[in-house]
Design a protein around this motif. Structure first.
Motif, mmCIF file in Angstrom:
data_model
loop_
_atom_site.group_PDB
_atom_site.id
_atom_site.type_symbol
_atom_site.label_atom_id
_atom_site.label_comp_id
_atom_site.label_asym_id
_atom_site.label_seq_id
_atom_site.Cartn_x
_atom_site.Cartn_y
_atom_site.Cartn_z
ATOM 1 N N THR A 1 30.960 51.048 3.422
ATOM 2 C CA THR A 1 31.043 50.226 2.434
ATOM 3 C C THR A 1 32.676 49.555 2.627
ATOM 4 O O THR A 1 33.399 50.010 3.496
ATOM 5 N N ARG A 2 32.906 48.639 1.884
ATOM 6 C CA ARG A 2 34.222 47.914 2.013
ATOM 7 C C ARG A 2 35.427 48.962 2.005
ATOM 8 O O ARG A 2 36.325 48.904 2.328
ATOM 9 N N THR B 1 29.422 43.516 -10.101
ATOM 10 C CA THR B 1 29.354 43.124 -8.509
ATOM 11 C C THR B 1 29.922 41.704 -8.454
ATOM 12 O O THR B 1 30.216 41.143 -7.420
ATOM 13 N N THR C 1 30.474 44.531 1.885
ATOM 14 C CA THR C 1 30.968 43.696 0.961
ATOM 15 C C THR C 1 31.169 44.643 -0.493
ATOM 16 O O THR C 1 31.861 43.954 -1.194
ATOM 17 N N LEU C 2 30.715 45.681 -0.496
ATOM 18 C CA LEU C 2 30.634 46.438 -1.757
ATOM 19 C C LEU C 2 31.761 47.757 -1.604
ATOM 20 O O LEU C 2 32.084 48.173 -0.661
ATOM 21 N N ASP C 3 32.571 47.613 -2.606
ATOM 22 C CA ASP C 3 33.484 48.623 -2.955
ATOM 23 C C ASP C 3 32.585 49.935 -3.808
ATOM 24 O O ASP C 3 32.683 49.598 -4.943
ATOM 25 N N ASP D 1 24.951 44.985 6.474
ATOM 26 C CA ASP D 1 25.767 43.797 6.067
ATOM 27 C C ASP D 1 26.290 43.917 4.481
ATOM 28 O O ASP D 1 27.299 43.621 4.374
ATOM 29 N N ARG D 2 25.172 44.174 3.760
ATOM 30 C CA ARG D 2 25.466 44.104 2.210
ATOM 31 C C ARG D 2 26.312 45.190 1.656
ATOM 32 O O ARG D 2 27.522 44.800 1.036
#
Length: 592
Positions: free
Chosen positions: A268-269, A575, A545-547, A541-542
């Motif tokens: 994750t990010r 989000t 971008t997520l914290d 990939d998704r």
């Protein structure tokens, strides 16, 4: 003149092609009564058409491999069983012999009669089987007409065409996809239907709910299927075509970018490592999983060995398949699911109980395996032998209560003792887990955890059972939604219970591979996803971008939602998606 027809996105993408309309209910048939001297000849024509339909299904089954075979074969089997149904066949013969109906007219009358019977049923699962009856009889009608009018074949494979239909059977879609079908526009249908799921697996753009498609689009019209905006453009302009070409260039660039993620770590990010596993059943699936950088196989379906057999696969046949799977993953963990037959998956050996009033709630999964302990023990022996070649876990489907896991553990213990006496090498440990797809198992999961080493959530069936809604029924789309608060709370309960028991929990249902649900699953605390191998790069990939910490901090808030609309709005806010509907959630990624 340019015309725009709005629809609901069932599978993303774009396609430009000539329209080909399929309206099976509009087959022209001769309704004149038969003369006595014509009956035997017409009976022969009817039987020949039935055999042609059976042969086409057998040939189609033989051509399918890998994931495509897994997606379609259960429907081919269901259709094949209908073609051999004694009541249906006897009724057709009687209509020709006694009622003096011509075969085409008899088929249509039977189709309409049976459809009405299924439509009147209270049970939503059985009511949804109406579509199977219609598709089977339409196939026979098509075969009947081809005997005299070959040029009128309704679903011939045509390169460069977009199918326009009310609905399409998964088997027909698979057949056409292999011959150059570009996309599908349905005037009805659900984004959660089996055909929509298959379209996503095949990479075919698809719209459903395009209400005026059959009346406004004509054969050979040029159509731009825009399953990014959710519309079909009839007679597109130069500007529309320029938009399409730009999308093609962008899709090519995006594909190349994603390909670079095959060997990238899944984080994750905020740097949290997430495990991405593949759902598989063949060597081709395993190869794709390895190429996409899967962390292992999270769900290996063993029933394909039984479905492709006329009898029962031997212990050695099963052992070789499982051994090759384990070796093919090169030391990465593999989760083998025990036999999951029943409901709409019937074997030729006759294990599945026929004629159940409600097969979706009948003898299926582990219930069927425990009903045939000798067959189950053969599979268990094969799994134990294969587990010496690499790390293996065993997943038990359709578990409802602890007694079933206790019984399965007993059979594994007995099989291990037998193999030890035969001096066969065995793994030191073999983790055993339950597939959580029955509401009772989810609610009482803490009791199950006492007998499980891990859990895997099967959201496809669990959602249907919790919401009492068939995902393929477009009339229930407002109910069948994975963001329903009751469903979210149940998922959260299972995931948190596993975490407290310090036992791994994965999710192998369709939402695991849908990037529009990735953030939701992180909110609920999931760390292990299992999906179609073709979805791994998009989900990786998704995730980047997520914290995760930020998302987890909003779990309590999300679980307080009263409606799925409220949950959807909250998720969009959490989000940072303020573009209105995350519509995305209603039918985009690929599914199990």
């Amino acid at each position: 003149m340019r015309q725009i027809l709005p629809g609901t996105i069932a599978a993303h993408g774009m396609a430009l092609g000539r329209a080909r309309l399929v309206q099976p209910s509009r087959y022209s048939v001769d309704t004149r009564p038969l003369g006595d001297d014509e009956i035997e000849q017409e009976i022969e024509l009817l039987h020949r058409a039935l055999e042609t339909a059976r042969r086409e299904l057998r040939e189609l089954r033989g051509k399918l491999h890998g994931t495509l075979a897994r997606e379609v074969n259960e429907f081919i089997d269901a259709h094949s069983l209908l073609l051999d149904d004694e009541e249906l066949l006897r009724g057709l013969d009687d209509m020709v012999r006694i009622g003096h109906y011509r075969p085409g007219a008899a088929l249509i009358k039977q189709r309409d009669r049976l459809s009405a019977v299924f439509e009147a049923m209270d049970d939503p699962y059985l009511r949804s089987r109406k579509e199977d009856v219609e598709q089977v009889i339409n196939r026979v009608i098509s075969a009947l007409q081809r005997q005299t009018s070959p040029e009128e074949r309704k679903l011939a494979a045509r390169v460069g065409e977009i199918l326009i239909a009310d609905s399409i059977a998964p088997a027909e879609m698979a057949q056409l996809a292999g011959s150059g079908l570009l996309g599908v526009i349905g005037s009805s249908g659900s984004v959660y239907s089996h055909s929509a799921i298959l379209a996503r697996s095949l990479g075919l753009p698809m719209l459903v709910g395009t209400r005026d498609a059959l009346s406004e689009i004509h054969d050979d019209d040029l159509v731009l299927l825009d399953a990014e905006r959710g519309e079909a453009v009839v007679h597109p302009t130069a500007q529309d075509l320029a938009h399409y070409r730009a999308w093609q260039r962008g899709a090519l660039i995006e594909g190349r970018r994603l390909a670079k993620l095959a060997n990238a770590p899944t984080r994750t990010r905020d740097g949290i490592e997430i495990s991405l596993y593949a759902n598989a059943e063949t060597a081709a699936d395993v190869a794709t999983a390895r190429a996409r950088g899967a962390d292992g196989v999270g769900l290996y379906r063993t029933e394909f060995l039984f479905l492709k057999h006329k009898g029962l696969p031997s212990e050695d046949e099963q052992f070789i398949a499982y051994r090759d799977l384990v070796m093919g993953m090169g030391g990465l963990p593999v989760t083998i699911r025990t036999l999951d037959l029943g409901a709409d998956k019937a074997d030729a050996a006759g294990l599945v109980v026929r004629g159940e009033d409600n097969p979706a709630l009948g003898v299926r999964g582990v219930r069927l395996s425990l009903r045939y302990p000798a067959v189950f023990s053969t599979q268990i022996r094969a799994i134990l032998r294969a587990a010496c070649y690499g790390p293996v876990r065993v997943l038990v489907p359709m578990v409802t209560q602890p007694d079933e896991m206790i019984a399965v553990r007993t059979l594994f213990k007995l099989a291990r003792q037998e193999l030890e006496r035969e001096n066969i090498d065995l793994p030191e440990i073999l983790p055993l887990g339950a597939m959580i797809e029955v509401p009772a198992a989810a609610i009482n999961v803490r009791a199950l955890l006492a007998y499980c080493d891990f859990l895997s959530i099967g959201t496809n069936d669990l959602a249907q059972y919790v919401l009492a809604a068939d995902r393929g029924n477009d009339a229930l789309e407002n109910i069948y939604n994975p963001l329903q608060p009751a469903f979210l709370r149940l998922l959260s309960h299972v995931i948190s219970s596993g975490r407290r028991a310090r036992k791994p929990v994965s999710l192998c249902g369709e939402i695991a591979g849908d990037v529009n649900f990735t953030a939701l699953l992180l909110v609920l605390g999931l760390n292990e996803f299992s999906m179609h191998p073709g979805q791994i790069l998009q989900v990786r990939d998704r995730l980047a971008t997520l914290d995760r910490a930020h998302l987890r901090s909003h779990a309590t808030q999300l679980l307080r939602a009263f409606t799925h609309e409220e949950a959807e709005a909250m998720l969009a806010e959490i989000t940072g998606n303020h573009g209105g509907r995350s519509g995305s959630i209603l039918g985009t990624g690929n599914l199990e």
